[in-house]
Every structure is written in C-alpha cells, then in structure tokens.
Design a protein around this motif. Structure first.
Motif, PDB file in Angstrom:
ATOM      1  N   LEU A  58       0.859  -1.186   0.000  1.00 31.57           N
ATOM      2  CA  LEU A  58       0.000   0.000   0.000  1.00 31.57           C
ATOM      3  C   LEU A  58       0.889   1.228   0.000  1.00 31.57           C
ATOM      4  O   LEU A  58       1.768   1.376   0.852  1.00 31.57           O
ATOM      5  CB  LEU A  58      -0.915   0.020   1.223  1.00 31.57           C
ATOM      6  N   MET A  59       0.689   2.094  -0.986  1.00 32.18           N
ATOM      7  CA  MET A  59       1.425   3.349  -1.068  1.00 32.18           C
ATOM      8  C   MET A  59       0.537   4.492  -0.587  1.00 32.18           C
ATOM      9  O   MET A  59      -0.670   4.486  -0.827  1.00 32.18           O
ATOM     10  CB  MET A  59       1.858   3.623  -2.510  1.00 32.18           C
ATOM     11  N   VAL A  66      -2.773   5.456  -2.312  1.00 28.71           N
ATOM     12  CA  VAL A  66      -3.646   6.410  -1.631  1.00 28.71           C
ATOM     13  C   VAL A  66      -3.022   7.795  -1.800  1.00 28.71           C
ATOM     14  O   VAL A  66      -1.917   8.055  -1.318  1.00 28.71           O
ATOM     15  CB  VAL A  66      -3.792   6.074  -0.139  1.00 28.71           C
ATOM     16  N   THR A  67      -3.715   8.685  -2.502  1.00 29.32           N
ATOM     17  CA  THR A  67      -3.230  10.040  -2.767  1.00 29.32           C
ATOM     18  C   THR A  67      -3.973  11.024  -1.872  1.00 29.32           C
ATOM     19  O   THR A  67      -5.207  11.063  -1.877  1.00 29.32           O
ATOM     20  CB  THR A  67      -3.447  10.427  -4.233  1.00 29.32           C
ATOM     21  N   VAL A  68      -3.227  11.808  -1.111  1.00 24.10           N
ATOM     22  CA  VAL A  68      -3.811  12.815  -0.229  1.00 24.10           C
ATOM     23  C   VAL A  68      -3.605  14.188  -0.858  1.00 24.10           C
ATOM     24  O   VAL A  68      -2.476  14.555  -1.209  1.00 24.10           O
ATOM     25  CB  VAL A  68      -3.176  12.754   1.170  1.00 24.10           C
ATOM     26  N   ASP A  69      -4.670  14.938  -1.007  1.00 25.24           N
ATOM     27  CA  ASP A  69      -4.636  16.230  -1.699  1.00 25.24           C
ATOM     28  C   ASP A  69      -4.127  17.324  -0.764  1.00 25.24           C
ATOM     29  O   ASP A  69      -4.868  18.187  -0.300  1.00 25.24           O
ATOM     30  CB  ASP A  69      -6.030  16.573  -2.222  1.00 25.24           C
ATOM     31  N   ASP A 106      -7.141   2.353  -6.501  1.00 25.17           N
ATOM     32  CA  ASP A 106      -6.421   3.513  -5.983  1.00 25.17           C
ATOM     33  C   ASP A 106      -7.416   4.525  -5.433  1.00 25.17           C
ATOM     34  O   ASP A 106      -8.524   4.706  -5.963  1.00 25.17           O
ATOM     35  CB  ASP A 106      -5.572   4.144  -7.080  1.00 25.17           C
ATOM     36  N   LEU A 107      -7.015   5.214  -4.372  1.00 21.81           N
ATOM     37  CA  LEU A 107      -7.928   6.054  -3.597  1.00 21.81           C
ATOM     38  C   LEU A 107      -7.418   7.486  -3.558  1.00 21.81           C
ATOM     39  O   LEU A 107      -6.222   7.724  -3.393  1.00 21.81           O
ATOM     40  CB  LEU A 107      -8.024   5.490  -2.164  1.00 21.81           C
ATOM     41  N   ARG A 108      -8.310   8.454  -3.702  1.00 23.07           N
ATOM     42  CA  ARG A 108      -7.979   9.872  -3.575  1.00 23.07           C
ATOM     43  C   ARG A 108      -8.631  10.415  -2.314  1.00 23.07           C
ATOM     44  O   ARG A 108      -9.843  10.281  -2.121  1.00 23.07           O
ATOM     45  CB  ARG A 108      -8.451  10.655  -4.806  1.00 23.07           C
ATOM     46  N   CYS A 109      -7.835  11.038  -1.437  1.00 24.70           N
ATOM     47  CA  CYS A 109      -8.330  11.571  -0.177  1.00 24.70           C
ATOM     48  C   CYS A 109      -8.277  13.099  -0.181  1.00 24.70           C
ATOM     49  O   CYS A 109      -7.232  13.681  -0.493  1.00 24.70           O
ATOM     50  CB  CYS A 109      -7.487  11.055   0.994  1.00 24.70           C
ATOM     51  N   CYS A 144      -8.893  10.120   6.064  1.00 21.03           N
ATOM     52  CA  CYS A 144      -9.020   9.172   4.965  1.00 21.03           C
ATOM     53  C   CYS A 144      -7.723   8.384   4.757  1.00 21.03           C
ATOM     54  O   CYS A 144      -7.722   7.152   4.699  1.00 21.03           O
ATOM     55  CB  CYS A 144      -9.410   9.929   3.694  1.00 21.03           C
ATOM     56  N   GLY A 145      -6.591   9.084   4.669  1.00 21.06           N
ATOM     57  CA  GLY A 145      -5.320   8.421   4.436  1.00 21.06           C
ATOM     58  C   GLY A 145      -4.886   7.579   5.611  1.00 21.06           C
ATOM     59  O   GLY A 145      -4.439   6.430   5.449  1.00 21.06           O
ATOM     60  N   ASP A 146      -5.000   8.139   6.826  1.00 20.30           N
ATOM     61  CA  ASP A 146      -4.594   7.382   8.011  1.00 20.30           C
ATOM     62  C   ASP A 146      -5.429   6.122   8.174  1.00 20.30           C
ATOM     63  O   ASP A 146      -4.906   5.050   8.514  1.00 20.30           O
ATOM     64  CB  ASP A 146      -4.740   8.254   9.264  1.00 20.30           C
ATOM     65  N   ARG A 147      -6.714   6.228   7.913  1.00 18.70           N
ATOM     66  CA  ARG A 147      -7.598   5.065   8.060  1.00 18.70           C
ATOM     67  C   ARG A 147      -7.212   3.946   7.085  1.00 18.70           C
ATOM     68  O   ARG A 147      -7.192   2.768   7.457  1.00 18.70           O
ATOM     69  CB  ARG A 147      -9.053   5.483   7.845  1.00 18.70           C
ATOM     70  N   ALA A 148      -6.886   4.319   5.844  1.00 25.04           N
ATOM     71  CA  ALA A 148      -6.537   3.308   4.841  1.00 25.04           C
ATOM     72  C   ALA A 148      -5.282   2.544   5.247  1.00 25.04           C
ATOM     73  O   ALA A 148      -5.221   1.309   5.125  1.00 25.04           O
ATOM     74  CB  ALA A 148      -6.343   3.966   3.482  1.00 25.04           C
ATOM     75  N   VAL A 149      -4.267   3.256   5.741  1.00 28.07           N
ATOM     76  CA  VAL A 149      -3.021   2.590   6.123  1.00 28.07           C
ATOM     77  C   VAL A 149      -3.228   1.759   7.379  1.00 28.07           C
ATOM     78  O   VAL A 149      -2.770   0.604   7.466  1.00 28.07           O
ATOM     79  CB  VAL A 149      -1.900   3.628   6.327  1.00 28.07           C
TER      80      VAL A 149
END
Length: 530
Positions: free
Chosen positions: A451-452, A480-483, A515-518, A497-502
């Motif tokens: 997971l990136m 997972v891309t954080v804006d 792939d996810l955009r946060c 969003c990002g912390d939850r995914a990791v």
C-alpha cells in the motif's frame, strides 16, 4: 578514522557502558537538510581488514529510552559483515531497536520502520514515531528498526571531508550566481578523492543493497518468518527492494512518500525531480503568505498569492549580487541560502512562518536576518559520508561535466526557484570504483501486499515519481493520494481518509479495491464520553 579492526569490538563495548544519546534540535534540522540533499562521492582501493571471530547469533536487549520517547524502548547490538560476500571477514556493530507490543494478545507480527535518508536513524524514528504507530495499530506489532551503517549508534567511517565542503550550500551543490558550476565541479572532484583516500571498505559498504541484507539478518535474529515494512521517503526504496528480493519473508508493506525506482535514475533522478516538486508545492506557501491573517504578525508577503513568487525570486537575485550580514559571523545570507531555506520550508506547513520572517528580515535594511537552525555549522562528516556514499555506491552517475553545465543552464530557466541545483554535478560523477551490486528492478512479480500513500504536492519525493513506483508494482500495490502538500503522510497531519486506509491495511490486510484519492480533511476530534 576508525578502521574495520576495531569496529565490531572496542566501540560496541564503549557504547554498551553508556545510554544512547538523544537528538539535539540542530542535529534534527541537519538530518532534514540531509534528506533533501540527494547525491555524491568516490572510492579507491583500501587495505584489506583482518578477520574477526563471528559473534553469537543473538540480540541482547537493554533499555535505551530517548529524550521525549517511550519509556520501554530497547536497543541491542547486531554484528554484520562489512562485506556480506565475506562473512568471515571484518565486521560492523549496528544499533537495532524495538518497541514490544503493549497488547500481547493482539500481536500479529513484527513491523520494521525503515527510516528516510540515506542517513536517517531508526532509533530516532522509533522514538519519535513509535508511540503514534503503537496507538494507531492497537498493539498489532512489535515495532523494530535499526541505525544503518555509519548512522547514529552504529559503527561506520567518514571521508574526512573539509568543513567548507560540508557546508549546507556546498553539500547541496548549488551552482554559483548565473549558473557557473566550476566551483561545484572542483568541490565534487575533491570530495570524491577524499572518500577514495580515506573511506576504505566501510564507506564502500554504504549502499541500499547492504541495508537490505542487514535487515534480512535482523529478521533472522528476531526469529520471525516474515516482516511487515513501513518505509518513509528513502526508506520506501529500501522497503520495496527488500519486498522484491524476499517476498517469502515479507508480510505487509507500506510505502509513505515514494520516488521513481527506475535503476537508471536512482539517486540522480530523485534529486532532479525536486525542481518540479518545488514548483508544484510553492503555491501552498504563496496562498498562506498572501492570506490577510498574516497581517497581524507582519508576515503577509503579497496582497494576492501570485505576487509571492516574484517577490521571493527578486530577493534571491538581489542577494546573489549583495549578500546580507546575518546573526552568524562569516555566514552571510546569499541568494542560494535563501533558495535552500525555501526548499526546506516547503516540506512542512509548520515551517512557513519562519521562512516568511527570513524574507521580511532580508528585505529590511535595518534588520539582521537570523539563519535558520542547522545552517550555521557544517554537516557532520559521518552524516555527509553516509548520505553521499550510499547514492554513489548504488549506481553509476554520468561523468561529463559539460553535460551537467548544459542541464543546469536549462533547468535554471524552467525552474528558477531551485536555480539548477537539482541537476548540478555531484561527487558521484567522480566516484572511484564501480557499484558492487546492480540496483534491483522493482516489478509486479510478487504478492499483492503493498500500500502506497503520497501527498499530491510533495517537494522532496514528487508525485510523478510515486506514479512511476505505482506503475512498476502493478497489481501488487494500491496508491492512496492525499490532496495536500509537504513530505510525509501517515499519522503526520491527521488526514482521516489516508490514516484510516493505512491503519486498516496494517491491522487487517484489507486494501482499497482501487487507488484512492483523499481530500485534505483532518480527522474529526472525538468528544469525551460520559
């Protein structure tokens, strides 16, 4: 200089009698500057070291509480060969560290934290990041890390570099005003020759390949069949390489703030890409610096965001011609020092106020600008050596100085914020000796266990490089891309969003289906119960 004969014995015994030292704020800043510097060094033949007896294969853990760190951090000494191809030869003692799970019933394995750099300390990383990781993961792992060769509490050697060649601006290889690289080339040649003359087998052993081998030895000594990996910045390249070479011993892998793993562009490509990274990130600072809220502190630099960049570039040009006296004797504020301060500040929003104060003071004829922490003294010899030697030992770099001059001239026009520094000549152009190992090609061959997570506007490991890692990993990975901007994502800014995914991936193994955009939205603050 400490030779290989004493490395595994005398220094390890001396360290065993004292606690591990903490990290001063200035040293922390120097390591941050180190993480941005990317690239340089040269080696020649050195006398062979006598063999030493192989130590017992065990880790003797003792307390090593760091200032501000958790009270149960432990450290041990791990013996590794200088050259893994000669296991009976000279050895190094590496400092390794752990935070045991505080919920043994919930423990599912071991998570190795791979620090950034090259040159980041795992002991420091676990002291600073370990408590947040432990809380987020609910005790699912024993957390472990290490100080790589030459770093912190581990054995190593320096190149004996001149102090002026370890100055931040020299070390970063900034071209002269107008883009002249003659001084940079002379310094790079001198640095490479010093490493060839003084570095020996130990400095030649600083490489990603050997860090991966040392991690594999740590896994065996821990007695765990598989490691989970959490790599940050350069640690993502180490982690991805380990997972590529040892898929049977890899559990779950998180890559936080990643760059291009292309073997032809390792190191040199990472540095070159920071020019575009600074351009992508600077508008965040410009919006902050043009916000009317800055008026109350006297830090508003323009009425509109599009006015900030011209003001900074014009100031840097003036400082090229007429440097300002600072609060540090014999250390003026030059255009390149300002550009370096800009590049450093872009890594974290928290640094924006200090950068704005420096700009305001530099424009005030009655003020004496204060240098940012870590800029007044040279980078320590061993720190500079580890960083530069690792990059130069990993891959061959082009040797044509005229090619670097052409690249600098073009890059200065495309990216004036960095003024050609990311593509300038480094000591790696004059490195003595070929890399001992070919860089590993990261591929889609392997289990889907990666997971990136990446900030969209990262000035140090820009998004374009992360996309190349994502493409190389193929179906093995999700991104997972954080804006938001800045360097470092997981548990760094409270992005729910990002912390939850990791966290979910490390605890349960579940990854997003795609792939996810946060959005840049902080986690909600929980209201106390009762």
């Amino acid at each position: 200089m400490t030779g290989p004969r004493t490395i595994g014995r005398d220094r390890a015994a001396a360290r065993a009698s004292r606690p591990v030292a903490g990290t001063s704020p200035a040293r922390t800043i120097r390591r941050c500057v180190l993480a941005l510097a990317l690239g340089m060094f040269s080696l020649g033949a050195a006398p062979s070291a006598p063999a030493v007896p192989r130590p017992a294969d065990r880790l003797a853990w003792t307390p090593c509480v760091q200032p501000g760190g958790p009270g149960d951090q432990q450290c041990a000494e791990m013996s590794v060969p200088v050259d893994h191809r000669e296991p009976g030869g000279a050895r190094l003692s590496l400092r390794v560290t752990r935070l045991p799970s505080d919920r043994p019933a919930a423990r599912r394995g071991v998570l190795l934290v791979a620090p950034g750099g090259p040159g980041g300390s795992g002991v420091e990383a676990l002291a600073h990041r370990g408590p947040a990781l432990r809380t987020a993961l609910h005790g699912a792992y024993d957390l472990v890390s290490l100080d790589p060769r030459g770093v912190g509490g581990s054995d190593g050697s320096g190149c004996g570099l001149r102090a002026d060649d370890r100055d931040v601006l020299a070390y970063r290889s900034w071209p002269g005003p107008g883009g002249d690289i003659r001084d940079s080339a002379a310094r790079a040649h001198r640095t490479a020759d010093a490493c060839a003359r003084n570095g020996g087998a130990v400095v030649r052993s600083y490489s990603t390949a050997n860090e991966v081998r040392d991690i594999e030895r740590l896994r065996r000594l821990l007695g765990t069949p598989r490691l989970s990996l959490y790599g940050v910045s350069y640690g993502t390249y180490v982690s991805a390489t380990y997972a590529q070479l040892h898929p049977e011993h890899t559990d779950r892998t998180v890559l936080d703030s990643t760059d291009d793993p292309d073997p032809a562009r390792v190191g040199r490509g990472w540095l070159a890409r920071t020019a575009a990274g600074a351009d992508e990130r600077f508008p965040d600072f410009a919006r902050w610096a043009a916000d009317p809220a800055r008026d109350r502190d006297g830090l508003r630099l323009a009425r509109r965001p599009d006015g900030v960049r011209p003001r900074v570039l014009a100031l840097a040009d003036r400082l090229d011609r007429a440097p300002r006296t600072t609060d540090t004797p014999h250390k003026p504020l030059t255009g390149n020092l300002l550009r370096q301060a800009v590049q450093q500040a872009l890594t974290d929003d928290a640094a924006f106020p200090d950068l704005a104060r420096l700009i305001v003071a530099a424009e005030d004829p009655n003020a004496v600008p204060a240098l940012p922490p870590g800029y007044a003294t040279p980078v320590p010899d061993r720190d500079a050596t580890v960083f530069l030697a690792t990059l130069c030992n990993d891959v061959r770099w082009p040797r044509d100085v005229r090619g670097y001059a052409r690249d600098v001239a073009a890059d200065r026009l495309r990216h004036p914020l960095t003024a050609g520094q990311p593509v300038n000549v480094t000591p790696c152009a004059f490195w003595h000796g070929a890399p001992a190992d070919r860089p590993v090609r990261i591929t889609a061959d392997g289990p889907p266990d990666v997971l990136m997570i990446q900030n969209l506007r990262d000035p140090t490991t820009p998004y374009a490089g992360a996309l190349r890692m994502r493409k190389a990993l193929g179906g093995r990975a999700r991104l997972v891309t954080v804006d938001r901007g800045g360097h470092g994502v997981y548990l760094a800014h409270g992005n729910a969003c990002g912390d939850r995914a990791v966290t979910e991936f490390l605890r349960t193994g579940h990854r997003p289906a795609a792939d996810l955009r946060c959005p840049d939205r902080p986690a909600p603050v929980e209201k106390p119960r009762g």
